[in-house]
Design an enzyme around this catalytic site. Structure first.
Site, PDB file in Angstrom:
ATOM      1  CG  HIS A 178      -9.933  24.421  13.005  1.00 36.05           C
ATOM      2  ND1 HIS A 178      -8.823  25.220  13.149  1.00 36.05           N
ATOM      3  CD2 HIS A 178      -9.979  23.627  14.093  1.00 36.05           C
ATOM      4  CE1 HIS A 178      -8.235  24.933  14.299  1.00 36.05           C
ATOM      5  NE2 HIS A 178      -8.920  23.964  14.888  1.00 36.05           N
ATOM      6  CG  ASN A 187       5.827  19.031  12.025  1.00 39.87           C
ATOM      7  OD1 ASN A 187       6.527  18.115  11.627  1.00 39.87           O
ATOM      8  ND2 ASN A 187       6.097  20.304  11.778  1.00 39.87           N
ATOM      9  N   GLY A 239       6.720  18.868  16.723  1.00 38.80           N
ATOM     10  CA  GLY A 239       6.974  20.224  16.248  1.00 38.80           C
ATOM     11  C   GLY A 239       5.741  20.990  15.821  1.00 38.80           C
ATOM     12  CG  HIS A 242      -5.998  24.969  10.776  1.00 40.12           C
ATOM     13  ND1 HIS A 242      -7.093  25.802  10.734  1.00 40.12           N
ATOM     14  CD2 HIS A 242      -5.980  24.315   9.586  1.00 40.12           C
ATOM     15  CE1 HIS A 242      -7.690  25.667   9.558  1.00 40.12           C
ATOM     16  NE2 HIS A 242      -7.015  24.765   8.851  1.00 40.12           N
ATOM     17  CG  HIS A 275       0.275  23.532   9.120  1.00 41.44           C
ATOM     18  ND1 HIS A 275      -0.137  23.365  10.433  1.00 41.44           N
ATOM     19  CD2 HIS A 275       1.611  23.760   9.189  1.00 41.44           C
ATOM     20  CE1 HIS A 275       0.892  23.494  11.244  1.00 41.44           C
ATOM     21  NE2 HIS A 275       1.981  23.721  10.519  1.00 41.44           N
TER      22      HIS A 275
END
Length: 114
Positions: free
Chosen positions: A46, A87, A93, A98, A100
């Protein structure tokens, strides 16, 4: 993180369609795709976003791009083109905090995005 959507997906407590998983990464199909191929590559660790990455994350982030390229080949979008994007924060956005990476392909993608 107990409240993190992607941590719950990684833990298996929220279902998702996985296309790749190993000790470092999980790649899932996006539930609201913006392209014919729209996957999310999520590091298991995380981290909120790229502002929080450290040198210890370099190997996993590099691996993520290599895995994304392999998946693009498998999905048949490597030759025509695909995009890998992340983002960072709300105005860009980011809606799940977390880190990605979106893997998008299968249609012509406009530039600039947004």
């Amino acid at each position: 993180m107990d409240s993190c959507l992607f941590c719950k997906i990684i833990a298996g407590t929220i279902p998702a369609t996985q296309v790749y998983a190993d000790d470092d990464l999980v790649v899932i199909e996006d539930i609201n795709p913006g392209a014919p191929v729209h996957l999310l590559a999520i590091p298991r660790k995380h981290t909120v976003n790229c502002l929080d990455l450290t040198e210890s994350d370099d190997r996993v982030i590099g691996k993520l791009f290599r895995v994304a390229a392999g998946i693009a080949r498998e999905k048949g979008v490597a030759e025509s083109g695909f995009r890998v994007v992340t983002n960072t924060n709300t105005d860009a956005g980011q809606s799940v905090f977390h880190i990605h990476f979106h893997i998008l392909g299968g249609r012509s993608l406009a530039w600039p995005p947004g």
